[in-house]
Design an enzyme around this catalytic site. Sequence first.
Site, PDB file in Angstrom:
ATOM      1  CB  THR A 356      34.354  29.750 -22.458  1.00 39.28           C
ATOM      2  OG1 THR A 356      33.471  28.782 -21.425  1.00 39.28           O
ATOM      3  CG2 THR A 356      34.030  29.186 -23.745  1.00 39.28           C
ATOM      4  CG  ASP A 398      26.703  24.438 -19.205  1.00 37.51           C
ATOM      5  OD1 ASP A 398      26.653  25.442 -18.272  1.00 37.51           O
ATOM      6  OD2 ASP A 398      27.423  24.897 -20.317  1.00 37.51           O
TER       7      ASP A 398
HETATM    8  O1  DON Z   1      28.363  26.136 -22.989  1.00 38.48           O
HETATM    9  C1  DON Z   1      28.157  27.080 -22.284  1.00 38.48           C
HETATM   10  O2  DON Z   1      27.294  28.003 -22.281  1.00 38.48           O
HETATM   11  C2  DON Z   1      29.064  27.436 -21.029  1.00 38.48           C
HETATM   12  N1  DON Z   1      29.627  25.980 -20.520  1.00 38.48           N
HETATM   13  C3  DON Z   1      30.053  28.346 -21.385  1.00 38.48           C
HETATM   14  C4  DON Z   1      30.857  28.880 -20.200  1.00 38.48           C
HETATM   15  C5  DON Z   1      31.784  29.969 -20.256  1.00 38.48           C
HETATM   16  O3  DON Z   1      31.495  30.465 -21.242  1.00 38.48           O
HETATM   17  C6  DON Z   1      32.390  30.391 -19.332  1.00 38.48           C
HETATM   18  N2  DON Z   1      33.250  31.614 -19.493  1.00 38.48           N
HETATM   19  N3  DON Z   1      33.502  32.644 -19.050  1.00 38.48           N
END
Ligand code: DON
Length: 543
Positions: A356, A398
């Site tokens: 992310t 998620d």
């Molecule tokens: O929205 C979320 O909480 C996840 N999709 C975020 C994913 C994420 O941060 C992966 N990173 N390292």
Amino acid sequence: MSTTAVGNLGGVASPETLASHIGVSVLAMGGNAIDAAVAIGFALAVTFPSAGNLGGGGFLLYRHPSGRNVAIDFRETAPAMATSDMYLSKDGKVISGDGGPVDGYRACGVPGSVAGFEQAWMRYGSGRIPWSKLVDPAVQLASGGFSMPHSLQRSLSLSMDRISSDRSFQTMFLSKSIVGWQPQRTGTTIRQPRLGETLARIRDRGAIDFYAGTTARLLASERNGGMLLSTDLAGYQAVRRKPLSGRFLDFQVLTMPPPSSGGIALLQMLGMLEMCHPLPAAYSPAYIHLVTQTMRRAFRDRSEYLGDADFVDVPVDALLSKLHIRSLKRGLSVSMNVKTDDLPATRPLVNESEQTTHFTVIDRDGGVVSTTYTLNGSYGAAVISENTGIILNNEMDDFTAKVGVPNQFGLIQSAKNAISPKKRPLSSMAPTIVADASGHIRIATGSPGGPTIINSVLHTVLQAAYFGVSVHDAVAAPRFHHQWKPEVLQLERSLSSARASLSAMGYETAVRSLGDVHAGSWNRTGGVTMSSDPRGTGEALAE
Ligand code: DON
């Protein structure tokens, strides 16, 4: 490469150098923080493909210099064909591999980034920089190419088991040797011609092309077992939301409401910690223990109460009420380790990566944008749409695929977060802005890292607002993470010396690096200070 930059005319901190340069050049042209954030968002879709995206979604938090503020929610939604049990096999297990919530076309939710950026620019841009000028740098990088940085080569090599069988990954990012597919060498020119064409259409025609034009048609024609229909794309809408606004000491904390869980958890933890004032010395075992107790409690609420508030009842006000926070704090003591219930530890959390991404922009007037966006897993669903060059997200993971079964981040979630058409999956992304009474920005912050995002943000806010350290020191400071389940406290290496005392208190500990924060601060006389996490490979720049 600099991790901290100071200036009077605004600045940016992003996880990738070319994108940071594009952002400051927009500020130098007279653009505001929104204009620069849009240009950075598109550039990262080209230069930081593990997380930067057109095919994913995220949240943008904006504080206008006047103090007015808004959150733009461009989180992915579940396609119309999605059902609550779609990832369960006949024997009730969550499907792994292709067809499951993590890998391949079926893992992909309806992307929101392009709609989010367009809405931000139309409503809150300076009006001085045309849309085409903000998208064009990304078109040039995709079509003309850029030199493969070491960080991208490394990130590709960490995902080879997932991406190496995809034809478009092979053509654009990999080369074949006698030992099989490998990432292109550092310094090789990386061109993404299809993505360049897609970006050029978005530059020339706007988001309508992505959701109802050529790009939509191309995307929907490539189903490959996935669920994306042209009607899903045509029906997608980015939503403006009222940010959560809480107080911590004398600061106003602006942060993300549902469908993020991050803002609620952050405000709950800050609320409990304020009741514990004065806190023990930063990073002493007593401090780590106390803060961990608040993490456990906030994550327990996350697992029980949170989901997309447009679909299920999320008692936001109750969860943030003094009464509830006081009751959460009950039993919280500097000496006693009240553990997560007896449920056995589930599978271990994944290691840190660039899945992310977060970036922060502050303009010369003190306008602030804090944006976190994502494909979810590194390189999302690990497939690239051949027609459009777009990497597809795997945000469907998620959602709660099955109550009681951890997702890829080890999160146990409730039926409130069950899959339903058009619903947004619960997120941990927590772009946050902390301002003082005179409108000075103490810190604007955010991070990748799945559930660890919430705690990385907490640490930077505590450092900047409670301990009063500089934004650079707040970003560099050690981090630790607990998410209620599994029963393990993750600590960064720099906190290793506290492990023995924590073990003696009954903690199971593990060591890992946490987060990749890109933050900034601003005040009327001192200008901006931007800081990129020394843990990552990003760059802070200021004018
Ligand atoms: O929205 C979320 O909480 C996840 N999709 C975020 C994913 C994420 O941060 C992966 N990173 N390292």
